[in-house]
Design an enzyme around this catalytic site. Structure first.
Site, short mmCIF file in Angstrom:
data_model
loop_
_atom_site.label_atom_id
_atom_site.label_comp_id
_atom_site.label_asym_id
_atom_site.label_seq_id
_atom_site.Cartn_x
_atom_site.Cartn_y
_atom_site.Cartn_z
N ASP A 1 46.59 -44.31 21.87
CA ASP A 1 46.75 -45.27 20.77
C ASP A 1 46.51 -46.70 21.27
O ASP A 1 46.56 -47.65 20.49
CB ASP A 1 48.17 -45.13 20.20
CG ASP A 1 48.28 -45.61 18.77
OD1 ASP A 1 47.26 -45.60 18.04
OD2 ASP A 1 49.38 -46.02 18.36
N LYS B 1 48.51 -38.12 11.00
CA LYS B 1 47.90 -38.01 12.33
C LYS B 1 47.93 -36.55 12.81
O LYS B 1 46.95 -36.06 13.37
CB LYS B 1 48.60 -38.97 13.30
CG LYS B 1 48.28 -40.44 12.98
CD LYS B 1 49.20 -41.46 13.63
CE LYS B 1 48.86 -42.86 13.13
NZ LYS B 1 49.78 -43.92 13.60
N GLN C 1 55.07 -43.90 17.50
CA GLN C 1 54.83 -44.58 16.23
C GLN C 1 55.57 -45.92 16.18
O GLN C 1 56.77 -45.99 16.40
CB GLN C 1 55.27 -43.67 15.06
CG GLN C 1 54.99 -44.25 13.68
CD GLN C 1 53.51 -44.47 13.37
OE1 GLN C 1 52.67 -43.62 13.68
NE2 GLN C 1 53.18 -45.60 12.78
#
Ligand code: NAP
Length: 275
Positions: free
Chosen positions: A120, A53, A97
């Site tokens: 996200d 990422k 994450q």
């Protein structure tokens, strides 16, 4: 011959347009937008995803700020870091994450991310808005799958879509996104009975189970569109793809299907947040 839904190629073309948009942001504001990535613990797969990422940010001209925290980090400590990033004007987007270690309240930490920085698409608030058809950043993996299906002009309206998996970041938002596009959606999970027969009805199958090659070739109707969100060692997904490629209309390869689209969606939503 089935059509390959080539996530790698589509993600590459999206990145090219993002590079231009980032250049404009920098020209206008004089600063490089930043995606902050938070990794708790040292799960090797998560480390790889965070690295990928960060690399994708740099490819389009953005910056990324890595925050690596020890396994023993508490919920309170993580909440404090998220609060700091929410208040940091240099940070356009925040990625926490998944998964965090079990002792951390992941939902509380996801929901502490400011909506405007939830690139996200993990907050309850963002999920609710997306489900209601209001503007919101979608959960990156299912939003990437929608972009891929649209790129290949896969018809969704009125179609039978079966999503196998109902996780907060994948199966559940996937089902809502397909529903919002007027597919008739069935969501399956670990307590579903008669799973194979349900999958056999699907015009569109999404495998989001987290078990290697769990969905078998003979569960998939000939002519179906097959999306495999899974990724496991040995380059296999959640669907037995070799068993379906000759019969289905289209499928996402593993690797090179859903994975690159997840990253490109995250980056794209970060650019939008910066704009
Ligand atoms: P998860 O949180 O473990 O959820 C798995 C889901 O599958 C759950 O809803 C579970 O049902 C369901 N399930 C488990 N066993 C089942 C069974 N026997 N029959 C039917 N359903 C069953 O996983 P996830 O995070 O959604 O990830 C799913 C897959 O996508 C994994 O392979 C992961 O690696 C992959 N993934 C890929 C990306 C990417 O960027 N490419 C991103 C995220 C995830 P219950 O709810 O009843 O437990």
């Amino acid at each position: 011959m089935a059509m390959i839904l080539d996530g790698k190629a589509v993600a590459k073309s999206i990145e090219a347009s993002l590079t231009e948009r980032v250049a404009k942001i920098i020209q206008k504001g004089g600063v490089q937008p930043i995606l902050a990535t938070i990794l708790v613990g040292n799960d090797p797969a998560s480390e790889t995803y965070v690295k990928m990422k960060g690399n994708a940010c740099r490819r389009v001209g953005m910056d990324s700020r890595r925050i690596d925290l020890p396994q023993a980090t508490t919920t309170r400590e993580l909440l404090n870091i998220i609060a700091q990033l929410n208040n940091d004007t240099a940070v356009a987007g925040i990625l926490l994450q998944h998964p965090v270690p079990d002792h951390i309240d992941e939902r509380a930490c996801f929901d502490a991310i400011a909506l405007r920085k939830d690139v996200d698409g993990v907050t309850c608030w963002g999920f609710g808005r997306m489900a209601m058809g209001e503007p919101a950043f979608g959960s990156a993996t299912p939003a990437g799958i929608m972009t891929l299906l649209d790129h290949y002009q896969v018809a969704l309206e009125g179609k039978q879509a079966v999503v196998v998996g109902r996780s907060p970041i994948l199966g559940k938002p996937m089902a809502m996104m397909l529903l919002n596009r007027n597919a008739t959606v069935t969501i399956c999970h670990s307590r579903t009975q008669g799973l194979a027969d349900i999958v056999r009805r699907a015009d569109i199958v999404v495998g989001a189970v987290g078990k290697p090659q769990f969905i078998k070739g003979d569960w998939v109707k000939p002519g179906a569109v097959v999306v495999d969100a899974g990724f496991h060692p040995g380059n296999v997904g959640d669907i037995d793809l070799p068993a379906i490629v000759d019969n289905c209309a289209a499928y996402t390869p593993v690797p090179g299907g859903v994975g690159p689209m997840t990253i490109s969606t995250l980056i794209s939503q970060t650019v939008a947040a910066a704009e």
